[in-house]
Design an enzyme around this catalytic site. Sequence first.
Site, short mmCIF file in Angstrom:
data_model
loop_
_atom_site.label_atom_id
_atom_site.label_comp_id
_atom_site.label_asym_id
_atom_site.label_seq_id
_atom_site.Cartn_x
_atom_site.Cartn_y
_atom_site.Cartn_z
N GLU A 265 1.08 -1.21 -0.01
CA GLU A 265 -0.11 0.05 -0.09
C GLU A 265 0.88 1.30 0.07
OE1 GLU A 265 -2.73 0.59 3.52
OE2 GLU A 265 -2.35 2.68 3.18
N CYS B 48 -7.68 4.95 8.22
CA CYS B 48 -9.07 4.88 7.77
C CYS B 48 -10.01 4.65 9.13
CB CYS B 48 -9.21 3.75 6.87
SG CYS B 48 -9.29 2.17 7.28
N SER C 264 -0.40 -9.75 7.01
CA SER C 264 -1.36 -8.53 7.23
C SER C 264 -1.08 -7.64 8.16
CB SER C 264 -2.54 -9.14 7.46
OG SER C 264 -3.39 -8.27 8.20
N SER C 265 -0.70 -6.36 7.60
CA SER C 265 -0.23 -5.12 8.60
C SER C 265 -1.23 -4.85 9.57
CB SER C 265 0.29 -4.12 7.49
OG SER C 265 -0.14 -2.78 8.04
N ASN C 266 -2.38 -4.84 9.02
CA ASN C 266 -3.33 -4.37 10.10
C ASN C 266 -3.65 -5.21 11.39
OD1 ASN C 266 -6.22 -5.42 9.71
ND2 ASN C 266 -5.36 -5.52 7.66
#
Length: 284
Positions: free
Chosen positions: A129, A195, A223-225
């Site tokens: 991203e 976000c 997954s970063s989140n």
Amino acid sequence: MREVIVAKSAGFCFGVREALETVYKEIEKKNGPVFTYGPIIHNEIVLDDLAKKGVRILNSEEDLEKVTDGTVIIRSHGVGEKIYDICCRKRLKVVDATCPFVARIHRIVREKSRDGYRVIIIGDPHHPEVEGICGWGDEKTTAVESVEDFISCGPAKNEKICIAAQTTYNLTKFTEIVDKIRKLGYDIVCCNTICNATQERQKEAGSIASRVDCMIVIGSRTSSNTGKLVEICKEGCGNTIFIQTLNDLDPEALKAAGSIGITAGASTPKQLIEEVQVNVGREF
Ligand code: F3S
């Protein structure tokens, strides 16, 4: 009876849900080969299903250059301007599933760079991203993860600087870094581009973690989140367990827990969350 609290915000965010629906819609159209630029989601079960349906993953510009025909779906992470240019040159159909939150950062980066700002993204420079976001700026656009990294980019005190964040960045950390940079006397415009889905998920995860004996975070290792969720939950609950699937869960680790919290990253299907919920609800 053991208490199990599942975060309402756990699982797919709307950006990921929309991107996934886009892929299934394109498959149904039977309009030639379907590609996604990068895996559409960090979930092996879903990716296996898409592979069976013929969807192929392009992992690099070199992969994209080899495509001669078909549809390229841009995932919710988004990509830099260069990828659109390649698709256009090769006359490939592009279906853009970039999340609107990410698309907003692309616009900010492009406009601020054009207005002469040095754009700095607070986030992981190697995350797709962030690489995509930086692809909308100029040679001065960089991603940093600390004040030290920021200083080593060599910004001048009288330079116009715009700071934005990776959408999944930890809000508290972002605010701390921005405050420190401001105190050093740099002239900055700050855009909080984390976000809403992430902010909500992180807030709820932290609040549940501080109330339970054990906190389970479900998601992918890539997954970063999800990684950020683990960090946040560990602050509230020392007994935080990260799992990718139910198989990773050690019942022994839950034995003494009277209350268990569950949250999950943005790429975790609902079915998997429910499976974990049902299983931890049973007394081991
Ligand atoms: Fe979009 Fe946020 Fe999801 S940026 S893809 S809604 S985590």
